[in-house]
Design an enzyme around this catalytic site. Structure first.
Site, short mmCIF file in Angstrom:
data_model
loop_
_atom_site.label_atom_id
_atom_site.label_comp_id
_atom_site.label_asym_id
_atom_site.label_seq_id
_atom_site.Cartn_x
_atom_site.Cartn_y
_atom_site.Cartn_z
N CYS A 76 38.18 33.75 33.98
CA CYS A 76 39.47 34.27 34.49
C CYS A 76 39.55 34.08 36.00
O CYS A 76 40.59 33.66 36.53
CB CYS A 76 39.64 35.76 34.19
SG CYS A 76 39.66 36.15 32.44
N CYS A 86 35.64 38.92 34.15
CA CYS A 86 35.62 37.67 33.38
C CYS A 86 35.54 36.46 34.31
O CYS A 86 36.48 36.19 35.06
CB CYS A 86 36.89 37.66 32.50
SG CYS A 86 37.45 36.05 31.96
#
Ligand code: ZN
Length: 142
Positions: free
Chosen positions: A71, A68
């Site tokens: 993230c 991600c």
């Protein structure tokens, strides 16, 4: 004197730390690990559940995954926020790829998602990456 319960993120032991010792680098009575590290600690589902249930200090969890992008962008911001907050809250990360059951257990619909626990309950959650100052503000109001 009042004591604060803190779950050791290494061995899972619940420790009682007198309030005036929180800033003195308290260690786990069982394994000796630091209970309040300025670094963000990676936790698994079992440790998270134990800490969320028992801890007297606010616990902020960043649910993330290596694939991600947002993230990964948020990771250094989350670390900065942990240093800024010091012993007033604990910031931990849970890798939802390594621990897929955790996402279902906490009903995580997208990542990154931050969930704040205090007093044995979930108090708030927010999805999407945030810069360090916003994470600090968010964690202070858990
Ligand atoms: Zn320990």
């Amino acid at each position: 004197m009042s004591a604060k319960k803190l779950t050791c993120l290494d061995c899972g032991q619940v420790n009682r730390i007198p309030e005036d010792r929180l800033t003195a680098g308290p260690k786990c009575g069982t394994c000796g690990a630091k209970l309040l590290s300025p670094k963000v600690v990676e936790v698994d589902l079992a440790t998270l559940q134990k800490a969320a249930r028992n801890d007297d200090l606010p616990l902020v969890v960043d649910f993330w995954a290596p694939w991600c992008g947002p993230c990964r962008m948020m990771a250094p911001e989350f670390s900065k926020a942990a240093q800024e907050l010091g012993p007033t809250a604990r910031l931990v990360k849970l890798n939802t790829e390594d621990h897929p059951k955790a996402g279902a257990t906490y009903n995580i619909r997208g990542i990154p998602t931050m969930v704040g626990f205090a007093g044995g309950k979930e108090r708030k959650r927010q999805s999407g990456a945030m810069p360090a100052p916003a994470i600090v503000d968010w964690a202070r109001s858990v």
